[in-house]
Write an enzyme that holds these catalytic residues in place. Structure first.
Site, PDB file in Angstrom:
ATOM      1  N   CYS A 124      -4.739  -4.630   2.924  1.00 26.36           N
ATOM      2  CA  CYS A 124      -5.897  -3.878   3.346  1.00 26.36           C
ATOM      3  C   CYS A 124      -7.102  -4.833   2.972  1.00 26.36           C
ATOM      4  O   CYS A 124      -7.436  -5.748   3.235  1.00 26.36           O
ATOM      5  CB  CYS A 124      -6.010  -2.540   2.863  1.00 26.36           C
ATOM      6  SG  CYS A 124      -7.480  -1.590   3.700  1.00 26.36           S
ATOM      7  N   HIS A 250      -0.991  -0.088   4.891  1.00 22.80           N
ATOM      8  CA  HIS A 250      -0.543   0.148   3.426  1.00 22.80           C
ATOM      9  C   HIS A 250       0.761   0.452   3.056  1.00 22.80           C
ATOM     10  O   HIS A 250       1.191   1.688   2.950  1.00 22.80           O
ATOM     11  CB  HIS A 250      -1.384   1.424   2.890  1.00 22.80           C
ATOM     12  CG  HIS A 250      -2.982   0.897   2.483  1.00 22.80           C
ATOM     13  ND1 HIS A 250      -3.316   0.481   1.495  1.00 22.80           N
ATOM     14  CD2 HIS A 250      -3.908   1.280   3.366  1.00 22.80           C
ATOM     15  CE1 HIS A 250      -4.664   0.473   1.594  1.00 22.80           C
ATOM     16  NE2 HIS A 250      -5.016   0.796   2.680  1.00 22.80           N
ATOM     17  N   GLU A 252       2.294   0.401   0.456  1.00 24.26           N
ATOM     18  CA  GLU A 252       2.671   1.260  -0.711  1.00 24.26           C
ATOM     19  C   GLU A 252       2.271   2.579  -0.709  1.00 24.26           C
ATOM     20  O   GLU A 252       2.620   3.471  -1.457  1.00 24.26           O
ATOM     21  CB  GLU A 252       1.713   0.632  -1.850  1.00 24.26           C
ATOM     22  CG  GLU A 252       0.068   1.167  -1.950  1.00 24.26           C
ATOM     23  CD  GLU A 252      -0.675   0.458  -0.800  1.00 24.26           C
ATOM     24  OE1 GLU A 252       0.028  -0.087   0.172  1.00 24.26           O
ATOM     25  OE2 GLU A 252      -1.844   0.570  -0.730  1.00 24.26           O
TER      26      GLU A 252
END
Lengths: 289, 1008
Positions: A124, A250, A252
């Site tokens: 990002c 993302h 994560e």
């Protein structure tokens, strides 16, 4: 206490360089060391560190000021991740301030890391930083800004889940044939090449790493499946070595089974999609060092 | 054209004390302005814009906003970024500045010392927007720092945006300018000027002389005291002014202006809650009662009587703290930020978020924020411009500004915004309501704090400027048509990245044990932060040490400025070097302002001049007690007594399309609800993205323990009966949480009151009834209140003298701990063939509800929470705990019909229901469909669990009935109560379309 929290403390000042850690041995390491770069406005550092830890790495958060003071710090590591957030408030365009800082001061250390087999991941805002630094696409190993991440066509920040397909066999972070359900959350994510030749070369050289797919799994993906209007639905690109990856979504944020938005209907997945990216990266490092 | 010169910003405060013939005292002060350069450095101009062949999303957005502001017919808008660089720079330097920093080589082009040719021969008009001089501009500061980092000798940078409009009306640009002033800039903080900005002259630093200024009060008559309070914007009543006068008569001297300001800030409604915590004589149909302290005897009383051991810190810190697990506690605070948002929605709402986050950072020794919530109330979005009173912003612009403000602050802080609500009523037009909540997590051994004598008073974070002067006292007055211009100084300007840096170092310093206490600078700035922290000790402060945004601030401005992103810590002397090093390493400014003492006095200096010396006792205990009168009588209107209609499909579609009920996707999509990787239940649920009842986050990475957050708010019911409203709001918040998987005995609640002027007995009476309702409901459910906040005086006086009073707006927020987030439940339908149950009873209770609003009725039969409510919640909780529930949705706005539609939208499945089976006292289809009776759920249960579910509910003392099935075909069919026809028959995509397009923004900005 999570390792990430421990890591967020300022690094103790060392009077003697730790020679052993500085030069990773050629033997395979059990737990590769990943530097999680922090700057003013970084805000995905804890969960990104945790994802690397879940995948078997040791993650250490280091502030960019600390790195600037001792650029060789990066030599203590096998990987570098620039997490998401709003580094310097997105002032002058997302990633510009930190990207400028890395390009003018720290890029040599990053190159050194990649040259010896290490990895660099930008998620990002981290992708925005990589692009503004000129580390990706990095044609012929040059530091050159040939793509950018422009404002979303919707002209605003959007948070939504997307589906990605892997479109390269070069990246150590990705496996061809895999698909990932992960969220995006950004206002400036529309990938834009400088011109037609850059665009063609990205595809021809296998540097288009990830693409958004449409409702039927194909292309072109209409809004909101392609959430920002990125050229050719491009969500992430790799450098020619496959060891630098920048992506807008993302991974994560899908490292636990209960994070999936279909969890309540379909139950837990065997392996959360986003976690795969970190597992692949750590596996590569284990084989390399 | 000439550059708009930056006039020294005049403060909106009428006569200065100096005008009253005060005399200088004490030693000659020294000025503390930075040295003025002998010759002003040259200023250079650079323009940057997207290349001509690039799409310009910001230009398109401006086009849409100009159209919404009444300027139609534009073909295109292009945006040019303009930078003025101060410094001795060559042409090559300027080129480098553009190439290396200001322009993107892929998409931008630039021009140095000239303008770009944006027109390319086409006729156009231009308008330029830039921050007013003296207003924080983080982007310009970032530009200066980055340019210096690449080796350019830049001293200051000014940034502006020029909008080039093509196809504008052939006039002198007046129409564009007028529309731009409404749509593109906010003149509270920005200048909107015609054409391009060709030049900029940076303001020279102003010199300031420090002279202690006195305000004579000892000989003033009551009339003069009142006049003084008003002239200085102190917002103190006559009784309070008289107490000040007596105090200084006793001391034999006059107060300084700073001392008066300090008293005004400390005694403000905002800081002391003197109405809610004051004495009240109340009278209603049940007779007379008196309260010595309304809050203590209602809301606090419930908490005290419940005596929950998991309440770790309630009603004494910035936020209430409850236990999370063996290691940590979670805390929550919800703030009101109504007044600033009314004047400048973007900055007001943003700093509302920033402020409540600082509340959490300043809880105990500092909590890590893990989630934000937001609840807004606006005037109707379709209110015609002519009906918007002078001095009020149109509701649409307000909402757009508020949402952008919350988005930009919360997202930049990296805190997920996960739960909220948006309501509409014409009475919010002058006083929009902005509630910002924040949840944090902190170690259980870091909950207590106390500054010790000898500790240093350390200010860290943002610099002090003129922004937000008089916020505390401003929030305690009625707004008028003049407020927009008079009070703009009270608006605060936010800079989220500065606050994020503060968050980072604060938590690191906490874990290293570098301070004894910490608090945020909120309303009242340093005066409140230091005054509160040192209440038990004493303090000696030197304001000349405070870092300033610009020279020229007077000492009293430094003292009460509400500049954002500042915290104050009590740092032991020996820890100061480590604390300072930590801050320096991460570019956070920290200074020692003074010392905590044991004198019991608040001594304020500027350099060597003592400008204030007050006793803490007078400051905190000297507020005169007054008894306020309150009266109450129930409201209400006629009921709907027409015949039951044969078909209710159209009514259902209308309800789904109202902004109150319709999808808030336009809002929550702009919020980052995933950051920190804790999201489990989001604002939307299921493949069809229907609405959720509550949010669940797992705040500790790797732990399955979660926090559930929900809210309840029913102002329309309060128009009839605020006591019933309070019960209903508590019930709604709790049932939302329980439907999502919370356990009732681990839920706590928070109260936020937004009311009219409570010096009027009828407003206060309704507040008394609501507070009593809060107490009784909390005792019934066994859920303690842990924190709260009130905003009174929410009335607007229009130019013709009409007073618009907000509805009694009580927000109840619930927070609870969930042991395993994998056991949570969402609202979306999961499987065709499942059984759908109604839990709870439906009565004829439509008053204050959304169906009646559609009919233009208020009604008088409001939803009543019955004595079986707790048993009903426990019944559902037990069934969820046993894993018997596939989906659950609380029944509230729009009744069963809307709840069923929302579940179908979320799951993209159908429902086949029969009203005859719905339990309760009414048999009319319209009532069964749309009544908003309390404590009800729609629950999806797998057929194999149906029997166990029924047994579980019955055993707990609840009522339930199977009312239908989930179908594969996406269609909602509801059999009328008489069994002779379908009361509702409609395809789910039609429901979804109506629901999704309820907000005008979603229609204006359809995806491209």
């Amino acid at each position: 206490m999570s390792p990430a929290r421990k890591a967020s403390r300022p690094a103790p000042r060392r009077t003697r360089p730790r020679a052993a850690a500085r030069r990773p041995r050629a033997a395979k390491v059990a737990a590769p060391r990943v530097l999680v770069l922090r700057a003013a406005g970084t805000n995905c550092d804890r969960e990104t560190a945790f994802a690397f830890e879940q995948a078997g790495a040791v993650a250490v958060a280091v502030h960019v000021n600390e790195l600037a003071r001792r650029p060789s710090t990066v030599d203590d590591f096998h990987g570098l991740v620039i997490p998401g957030g709003f580094s310097h408030g997105d002032d002058l365009g997302a990633g510009t301030v930190l990207g400028t800082r890395i390009r003018t001061r720290l890029v040599d250390g990053v190159r050194r890391l990649v040259d010896r087999g290490g990895i660099v991941l930008g998620i990002c805002n981290g992708f925005q930083v990589l692009v503004k630094t000129g580390l990706v696409p990095g044609f012929d190993g040059a530091i050159d800004r040939t793509v950018t991440l422009a404002q979303n066509l919707s002209a605003r920040y959007e948070d939504r889940w997307v589906t990605l397909e892997v479109t390269t066999d070069r990246s150590v972070f990705l496996r061809p044939g895999e698909r990932y359900r992960v969220p995006v959350a950004h206002a400036e994510g529309r990938l834009l090449p400088l011109d037609e030749s850059v665009r063609a070369r990205l595809h021809a050289d296998g540097q288009v790493a990830l693409r958004y797919v449409g409702p039927d799994g194909g292309h072109p993906a209409p809004y909101p499946w392609n959430p920002n209007g990125a050229v050719d639905d491009i969500a992430g690109i790799t450098d020619p070595t496959g060891r630098i990856l920048g992506l807008m979504p993302h991974p994560e944020r899908h490292q636990f089974p209960w994070q999936s938005p279909t969890f309540h209907r379909d139950g837990p997945a065997e392996l959360p999609d986003g976690l795969r990216v970190f597992l692949h990266a750590v596996e590569h490092l284990r084989h390399t060092f | 054209m000439a550059a708009p010169m930056a006039p020294a910003r005049r403060l909106p405060r009428g006569k200065r004390p100096d005008d009253r013939g005060s005399r200088p005292s004490s030693p000659r002060p020294r000025t503390k302005a930075s040295p003025t350069p002998r010759r002003p450095a040259p200023v250079h101009r650079i323009e940057v814009a997207l290349k001509p062949d690039q799409i310009d999303p910001a230009g398109r957005d401006a086009l849409g906003q100009l159209a919404a502001a009444g300027l139609s017919g534009l073909a295109d808008v292009r945006v040019v970024r303009v930078y003025f660089l101060e410094g001795d720079l060559t042409a090559a330097d300027l080129r480098k500045a553009a190439v290396e920093v200001l322009a993107d080589p892929v998409m931008d082009r630039f021009a140095v010392r000239r303008s770009l040719d944006v027109r390319a021969g086409r006729p156009s008009q231009a308008v330029t927007v830039t921050r007013k001089a003296g207003v924080t501009d983080p982007e310009a500061d970032s530009a200066a720092a980055t340019l210096r980092s690449v080796g350019l000798a830049v001293t200051r940078v000014k940034a502006a945006r020029t909008f080039h409009a093509f196809g504008a009306p052939q006039d002198d640009g007046r129409a564009l300018l007028a529309a731009a002033r409404r749509a593109l800039g906010n003149e509270v903080i920005e200048d909107v000027v015609p054409g391009e900005l060709a030049k900029w002259r940076f303001p020279a630093p102003a010199a300031v002389r420090v002279v202690r200024r006195e305000v004579p009060v000892r000989d003033l008559s009551p009339e003069e005291l009142t006049e003084l309070s008003s002239a200085l914007h102190l917002s103190l009543s006559l009784a309070e002014m008289a107490a000040v006068r007596e105090h200084f008569r006793g001391l034999g001297r006059e107060p300084s202006d700073l001392e008066l300001e300090t008293v005004a800030q400390t005694w403000s409604e905002h800081c002391k809650h003197k109405t809610l915590a004051g004495a009240v004589e109340h009278e209603d149909e049940q007779g007379r009662r008196t309260f010595k302290n309304l809050l203590k005897e209602t809301v606090f009383e419930a908490t005290r009587r419940l005596g929950k051991s998991w309440c770790l810190s309630v009603f004494r810190d910035n936020a209430g703290v409850i236990a999370f697990d063996g290691e940590d506690g979670v805390c929550m605070k919800v703030e009101t930020h109504n007044h600033p948002s009314a004047i400048e929605p973007y900055g007001g709402a943003g700093t509302g978020v920033g402020g409540v986050i600082r509340d959490v950072l300043g809880t105990g020794l500092g909590a890590r924020p893990v989630a934000c919530t937001d609840v807004f109330c606006f005037g109707p979005l379709d209110m015609p411009a002519a009906r918007v009173p002078d001095g009020c912003l149109p509701p649409r612009r307000l909402m757009r500004g508020v949402v952008s403000g919350v988005r930009d602050y919360g997202n930049r802080m990296g805190i997920p915004t996960v739960n909220g609500a948006v309501l509409f009523d014409p009475r919010y037009v002058g006083n929009p309501v902005v509630y910002c909540g924040c949840v944090g997590i902190l170690p259980r051994d870091k909950v207590e704090k106390a500054a010790k004598p000898g500790d240093l008073i350390v200010a860290f974070g943002g610099r002090t400027g003129r922004d937000g002067i008089h916020g505390a006292t401003f929030s305690s007055v009625e707004l008028t048509s003049e407020s927009e211009s008079v009070s703009s100084g009270a608006v605060q300007i936010g800079d989220a990245i500065t606050e994020k840096k503060v968050l980072d170092v604060l938590l690191q310093a906490r874990d290293l044990g570098l301070f004894h206490a910490v608090t945020d600078c909120g309303a009242g700035g340093f005066s409140s932060a230091v005054g509160e922290m040192a209440a038990e000790t004493g303090a000696d402060v030197d304001l000349s040490k405070a870092p300033l945004k610009y020279a020229g601030l007077r000492y009293d401005e430094i003292w009460i400025s509400e500049a954002q992103e500042r915290m104050v810590a009590a740092v032991p002397k020996k820890a100061w070097p480590a604390f300072r090093a930590l801050c320096v390493a991460q570019d956070v400014e920290a200074v020692v302002l003074g010392t905590f003492t044991k004198t019991g006095r608040l001594v304020v200096r500027h350099g060597r001049t003592v400008v204030g010396d007050l006793s803490m006792e007078f400051l905190h205990e000297g507020l005169p007690r007054v008894v306020r009168k309150a009266t109450f009588s129930r409201g209400g209107g006629p009921e709907h007594d027409g015949p039951d209609a044969p078909d209710h499909t159209a009514t259902l579609l209308s309800l789904l399309g109202t902004p109150d009920i319709g999808s808030k996707e336009w809002v929550f999509r702009q919020y980052d609800h995933e950051v920190q990787a804790g999201a489990v239940v989001r604002p939307w649920a299921g493949v069809g993205e229907g609405p959720s009842d509550a949010a669940v986050v797992a705040p500790k990475l790797g732990s399955r323990r979660g926090v559930v957050l929900s809210c309840g708010i029913q102002p329309s019911v309060g128009d009839v009966d605020p006591y019933a409203m309070a019960w209903l709001a508590v019930d709604e918040a709790l049932r939302n949480a329980v439907a999502t998987g919370a356990t009732l005995d681990r839920l706590a609640v928070l109260d936020n009151f937004t009311w009219g002027r409570c010096d009027k007995p009828d407003r206060l009476g309704s507040l008394v009834r609501a507070a009593e309702g809060c107490r009784d409901a909390a005792l019934h459910f066994g859920t303690p209140f842990i924190s709260g906040k009130d905003s009174l005086n929410n009335e607007f006086r229009t130019a013709d003298g009409t007073v618009i009073v907000v509805p009694p707006t009580l927000l109840i927020s619930a927070i609870g701990v969930i042991e395993d987030v994998r056991r949570t439940v969402t609202t979306d339908l999961k499987r065709a063939g499942d059984v759908l149950y109604v839990v709870g009873e439906t009565h004829d209770e439509c008053a204050g509800g959304k169906w009646y609003r559609l009919l233009g009725l208020l009604g008088s039969k409001v939803p009543v929470v019955r004595p079986t409510a707790k048993a009903t919640l426990l019944a559902l909780e037990g069934a969820v705990g046993q894993g018997l529930v596939r989906a659950a949705h609380d029944v509230s706005d729009g009744g069963l019909a809307v709840a069923a539609a929302e579940m179908a939208i979320g799951g993209q499945l159908g429902l086949d229901l029969d009203l005859a089976r719905v339990p309760g006292s009414t048999r009319r289809s319209d009532r069964l469909l749309f009544s908003e009776s309390a404590t009800r759920f729609l629950v999806e249960v797998a057929p194999e669990h149906a029997e166990a579910f029924e047994r579980r509910v019955a055993a707990a003392g609840g009522t339930c009935a199977a009312v239908g099935r989930v179908t594969e075909a996406p269609r909602l069919t509801v059999r009328a109560a008489d069994g002779r026809r379908d009361a509702v028959a409609v395809a789910v995509p039609a429901l979804r379309d109506a629901w999704k397009s309820a907000l005008p923004f979603s229609r204006e900005e359809s995806p491209r």
